[in-house]
Motif scaffolding. Structure first.
Motif, PDB file in Angstrom:
ATOM      1  N   LYS A  14     -29.047 -27.887   0.443  1.00  0.00           N
ATOM      2  CA  LYS A  14     -28.273 -27.553   1.645  1.00  0.00           C
ATOM      3  C   LYS A  14     -28.570 -28.520   2.779  1.00  0.00           C
ATOM      4  CE  LYS A  14     -31.655 -24.034   3.094  1.00  0.00           C
ATOM      5  NZ  LYS A  14     -31.900 -22.586   3.245  1.00  0.00           N
ATOM      6  N   HIS A  15     -29.742 -29.185   2.724  1.00  0.00           N
ATOM      7  CA  HIS A  15     -30.069 -30.217   3.706  1.00  0.00           C
ATOM      8  C   HIS A  15     -29.796 -31.611   3.147  1.00  0.00           C
ATOM      9  CE1 HIS A  15     -31.954 -26.985   5.859  1.00  0.00           C
ATOM     10  NE2 HIS A  15     -32.962 -26.879   5.011  1.00  0.00           N
TER      11      HIS A  15
ATOM     12  N   ASP B 275     -37.194 -25.187   2.189  1.00  0.00           N
ATOM     13  CA  ASP B 275     -36.431 -26.267   2.823  1.00  0.00           C
ATOM     14  C   ASP B 275     -36.885 -27.639   2.345  1.00  0.00           C
ATOM     15  OD1 ASP B 275     -34.656 -24.837   4.823  1.00  0.00           O
ATOM     16  OD2 ASP B 275     -36.604 -24.005   5.340  1.00  0.00           O
TER      17      ASP B 275
ATOM     18  N   TYR C 265     -37.944 -23.739   9.737  1.00  0.00           N
ATOM     19  CA  TYR C 265     -37.889 -24.317   8.397  1.00  0.00           C
ATOM     20  C   TYR C 265     -39.188 -23.986   7.653  1.00  0.00           C
ATOM     21  CZ  TYR C 265     -33.955 -27.133  10.068  1.00  0.00           C
ATOM     22  OH  TYR C 265     -32.753 -27.545  10.580  1.00  0.00           O
TER      23      TYR C 265
ATOM     24  N   GLU D 185     -35.535 -20.931  -1.945  1.00  0.00           N
ATOM     25  CA  GLU D 185     -34.912 -21.367  -0.684  1.00  0.00           C
ATOM     26  C   GLU D 185     -35.854 -22.173   0.201  1.00  0.00           C
ATOM     27  OE1 GLU D 185     -31.712 -21.012   0.388  1.00  0.00           O
ATOM     28  OE2 GLU D 185     -31.143 -20.106  -1.511  1.00  0.00           O
TER      29      GLU D 185
ATOM     30  N   GLY E  47     -41.645 -25.640   4.948  1.00  0.00           N
ATOM     31  CA  GLY E  47     -42.035 -26.818   4.192  1.00  0.00           C
ATOM     32  C   GLY E  47     -43.456 -26.665   3.698  1.00  0.00           C
TER      33      GLY E  47
ATOM     34  N   VAL F 153     -36.198 -31.781  -1.249  1.00  0.00           N
ATOM     35  CA  VAL F 153     -35.372 -31.395  -0.112  1.00  0.00           C
ATOM     36  C   VAL F 153     -34.275 -30.486  -0.653  1.00  0.00           C
ATOM     37  CG1 VAL F 153     -33.922 -32.162   1.790  1.00  0.00           C
ATOM     38  CG2 VAL F 153     -35.814 -33.611   1.019  1.00  0.00           C
ATOM     39  N   HIS F 154     -34.175 -29.297  -0.103  1.00  0.00           N
ATOM     40  CA  HIS F 154     -33.162 -28.364  -0.599  1.00  0.00           C
ATOM     41  C   HIS F 154     -31.777 -28.971  -0.445  1.00  0.00           C
ATOM     42  CE1 HIS F 154     -30.865 -24.675  -1.244  1.00  0.00           C
ATOM     43  NE2 HIS F 154     -31.975 -24.153  -1.750  1.00  0.00           N
TER      44      HIS F 154
ATOM     45  N   HIS G 238     -37.803 -18.325   7.693  1.00  0.00           N
ATOM     46  CA  HIS G 238     -36.360 -18.287   7.948  1.00  0.00           C
ATOM     47  C   HIS G 238     -35.982 -17.138   8.874  1.00  0.00           C
ATOM     48  CE1 HIS G 238     -35.453 -20.664   3.992  1.00  0.00           C
ATOM     49  NE2 HIS G 238     -35.982 -21.413   4.939  1.00  0.00           N
TER      50      HIS G 238
ATOM     51  N   THR H 201     -41.647 -18.381   2.960  1.00  0.00           N
ATOM     52  CA  THR H 201     -40.343 -18.981   3.238  1.00  0.00           C
ATOM     53  C   THR H 201     -39.413 -17.982   3.907  1.00  0.00           C
ATOM     54  OG1 THR H 201     -40.565 -20.468   1.335  1.00  0.00           O
ATOM     55  CG2 THR H 201     -38.342 -20.111   2.191  1.00  0.00           C
TER      56      THR H 201
END
Length: 231
Positions: free
Chosen positions: A70-71, A45, A23, A43, A25, A67-68, A18, A14
């Motif tokens: 933040k999204h 995504d 992303y 973290e 996944g 789904v994190h 980043h 991850t």
């Protein structure tokens, strides 16, 4: 090509994704109900998984998605719009356009099947009571025990192709039989052992900690040892 199951370093992958501006996944089909994960803290995504396997939902059981946040809270984030993910207050207005629910629910595609969800709910309650940490500890012990027993076998030509490091695998060991694999698989089936077969010669064995015991593992070894002595 034979690809054995392996649990990779999700936080490191991850972070690398980043750093490259991508992303991260993951397909967690064989992870859910098998290995503890901390997707939010790592973290990640997004991730998806099936619930029919280690979560005991059965054939046709609903798939899962992470789904994190933040999204998830960003309604403008690109996604596939499904009926069940539409904002409930506007769903039956039948207006043009898709207004997703806030949070991960906005990624839902359709109505879940009731009977499948009932069996999955019962299973998840058992997982909650047992604790995934305790299950993982027992799983590592049983799988290591199975590996030790299999190494004692004589007169049967196979190798364990799953990673040896228990931190890189779940409950499953993949056994590659270099000859007579299909015959051995059938004889296991005839003896009441439920394993699966992958060409060209892989038999996958998974002692599940929620309902298998160390005695079950030894009984499996006795059966395959008997097959080996009569091969």
């Amino acid at each position: 090509m034979i690809i054995p199951r392996q649990f990779f370093d999700i936080p490191a992958i991850t972070a690398a994704a980043h750093k490259a501006g991508a992303y991260a996944g993951f397909d967690l089909a064989h992870v859910a109900g098998n290995i503890p994960v901390e997707l939010h803290n790592w973290e990640v995504d997004f991730a998806v998984w099936c619930s029919y396997k280690y979560l005991n939902g059965g054939p046709g059981a609903v798939g899962g998605a992470f789904v994190h946040e933040k999204h998830a809270s960003d309604r403008n984030f690109l996604r596939l719009g499904g009926w069940w993910g539409n904002e409930e207050s506007a769903r039956f207005k039948m207006e043009k356009g898709f207004v997703p629910k806030k949070e991960a629910e906005g990624w839902q595609q359709s109505t879940a099947q009731v009977f499948n969800m009932v069996s999955l709910k019962a299973s998840l309650e058992l997982f909650e009571a047992a604790g995934i940490g305790a299950l993982r500890s027992k799983s590592e012990g049983m799988t290591n025990y199975l590996e030790f027993l299999l190494q004692q076998l004589k007169g049967i030509n196979f190798q364990i192709i799953t990673p040896k490091n228990c931190n890189e695998r779940g409950a499953q060991l993949s056994l590659l039989f270099l000859d007579k694999g299909k015959e051995i698989h059938q004889r296991m089936t005839d003896a009441g052992i439920i394993v699966d077969w992958r060409e060209p010669g892989v038999i996958r064995v998974s002692p599940a900690p929620l309902y298998n015991s160390y005695q079950d593992v030894f009984h499996f070894y006795e059966i395959i040892a008997n097959i080996a002595s009569n091969a």
